[in-house]
Write a protein that holds these residues in place. Structure first.
Motif, mmCIF file in Angstrom:
data_model
loop_
_atom_site.group_PDB
_atom_site.id
_atom_site.type_symbol
_atom_site.label_atom_id
_atom_site.label_comp_id
_atom_site.label_asym_id
_atom_site.label_seq_id
_atom_site.Cartn_x
_atom_site.Cartn_y
_atom_site.Cartn_z
ATOM 1 N N CYS B 43 -20.516 36.341 7.912
ATOM 2 C CA CYS B 43 -20.561 36.670 9.344
ATOM 3 C C CYS B 43 -21.895 37.312 9.702
ATOM 4 O O CYS B 43 -22.505 36.977 10.725
ATOM 5 N N THR B 47 -24.504 35.597 12.173
ATOM 6 C CA THR B 47 -24.881 36.358 13.365
ATOM 7 C C THR B 47 -26.395 36.531 13.448
ATOM 8 O O THR B 47 -27.001 36.315 14.507
ATOM 9 N N THR B 72 -21.625 37.991 19.558
ATOM 10 C CA THR B 72 -21.689 38.074 18.091
ATOM 11 C C THR B 72 -21.384 39.494 17.624
ATOM 12 O O THR B 72 -20.822 39.684 16.544
ATOM 13 N N ALA B 79 -14.884 41.498 12.315
ATOM 14 C CA ALA B 79 -15.023 41.211 10.874
ATOM 15 C C ALA B 79 -15.082 42.511 10.072
ATOM 16 O O ALA B 79 -14.505 42.605 8.977
#
Lengths: 158, 242
Positions: B43, B47, B72, B79
């Motif tokens: 992630c 991002t 994001t 996350a």
């Protein structure tokens, strides 16, 4: 406003807390044997005797001499970390973090002295970092075979 | 060297380390145990790359970049929350009762943060849009920091010997605490130049710090299964021997 101040204080405190805990965890690494004594003897480092005197007698040494001893040992050991039996000739990331930790604790030593909080805790932390560095150097030197040279002989020839 | 340039160098270094770690974890035979870490790193990497792409396409001041950035950011904070949940699960592997309680606590925290952000937002703006997402992200970020600290204390309390988990938790703590403090300072100083430049340094530096600690934990620390060592009361012979 109040919430932001509280978050600022709490987050800053937690940041330093996590930094300290991470460094303590790195310093907690177990070596297969204690290499630091031979490295300290070969290079005439003073941190083992300093640590021993603090742990056994709790007696602080002359402050300016103490700073000088720690600084000299730190410079010698960081040089050895980079150059003794190190193929890459550079620090690893955990060593970099511990160097930063040493500098921070060195600053804390001065602040503690200024505020009359007692320097023993900071000195013990500083010597723990030095002992770790000496152990790493000793382990590296020990891992490399240089004919009949001992670790001390090798370091003297650097 | 300008502040922006140093900030960019730090960000690119972070992206590089993230990519290396993702590849290393994908090839690691124990990747199952570190799935949460891999996911969070992916992630972070996605991002970072997405933001770089949006920045070069639309420019710094464009509304499109702002939209990409905050969207994001929202995904990242979700996350991060899931990562903390994953760490809690790993810490409670052998303690089902504790896990049931922790699971409730985590659900409650998430609902509470969503509720508080919602109430605060409705009071100020009266609708559901980008400002709500930003407020929710910041609140959840701080909650993750608090939960992570609770997790660290819990690990100490149950006497966990999972050194790898301990270091992973410390890395997350550095990643959450640094930006949280600098963002609070930024708000307090109403975005003055000093705090703005401090923020541009601190955010990538804390990410780099976390990545370094994680790299050490993943590569060098042999991961041991979370064993709980019950505290043993000293027997009489040991007490008298002292």
């Amino acid at each position: 406003m109040i919430a932001a101040v509280m978050i600022l204080i709490l987050s800053t405190a937690l940041f330093f807390f996590y930094f300290q805990v991470t460094c303590q965890k790195l310093l907690g690494r177990q070596f297969d044997r204690e290499y630091f004594q031979s490295i300290a003897n070969a290079n005439r480092l003073e941190f083992p005797s300093l640590r021993k005197s603090l742990e056994e007698f709790g007696a602080p040494v002359d402050y300016s001499r103490l700073r000088m001893m720690l600084r000299c040992d730190f410079l010698a050991l960081t040089y050895l970390l980079k150059n003794a039996a190190n193929v890459n000739q550079r620090y690893t990331y955990d060593e970099r973090l511990l160097i930063l930790y040493f500098r921070w604790q060195f600053l804390a030593l001065g602040v503690r002295r200024l505020l009359k909080l007692g320097e023993n805790t900071a000195v013990l932390r500083l010597t723990a970092v030095l002992q770790y560095f000496a152990n790493v150097v000793g382990q590296r030197v020990n891992a490399v075979k240089f004919g009949n040279l001992t670790a001390a002989d090798y370091l003297l020839n650097l | 060297m300008s502040t922006n340039l140093i900030g960019h160098v730090l960000q690119y270094a972070g992206i590089l380390i993230e990519a290396c770690l993702v590849i290393y974890l994908a090839r690691n035979p124990r990747r199952g145990q570190l799935a949460g870490v891999s996911l969070y790193l992916s992630c972070l990497l996605g991002t970072g790359l997405g933001r770089r792409l949006a920045l070069s396409t639309y420019g710094w001041t464009s509304p499109q970049y702002s939209y990409v950035y905050w969207t994001t950011d929202f995904l990242l904070v979700i996350a991060a929350f899931l990562l903390v949940c994953h760490f809690f699960r790993r810490a409670c592997l052998s303690q089902e009762k504790l896990w049931r309680f922790v699971r409730l606590l985590l659900c409650f925290s998430f609902i509470l943060v969503a509720g508080i952000s919602g109430v605060s937002f409705v009071g100020h703006y009266g609708g559901l849009s980008l400002p709500y997402v930003i407020e929710f992200s910041q609140d959840l970020y701080f909650t993750c920091l608090v939960l992570n600290t609770l997790l660290y204390l819990m690990l100490q309390q149950i006497g966990s010997v999972d050194d790898q988990l301990g270091l992973l938790v410390c890395g997350v703590g550095i990643q959450f605490a640094g930006p949280s403090a600098t963002m609070a300072l930024y708000h307090l100083t109403t975005g003055q130049r000093f705090s703005a430049s401090l923020t541009s340094y601190m955010l990538p530096m804390c990410t780099l710090g976390m990545l370094m600690v994680w790299a050490y934990a993943v590569i060098h620390v042999s991961d041991r299964v979370n064993k709980v060592t019950p505290r043993r009361n000293p027997v009489l012979a040991e007490v008298t021997a002292d």
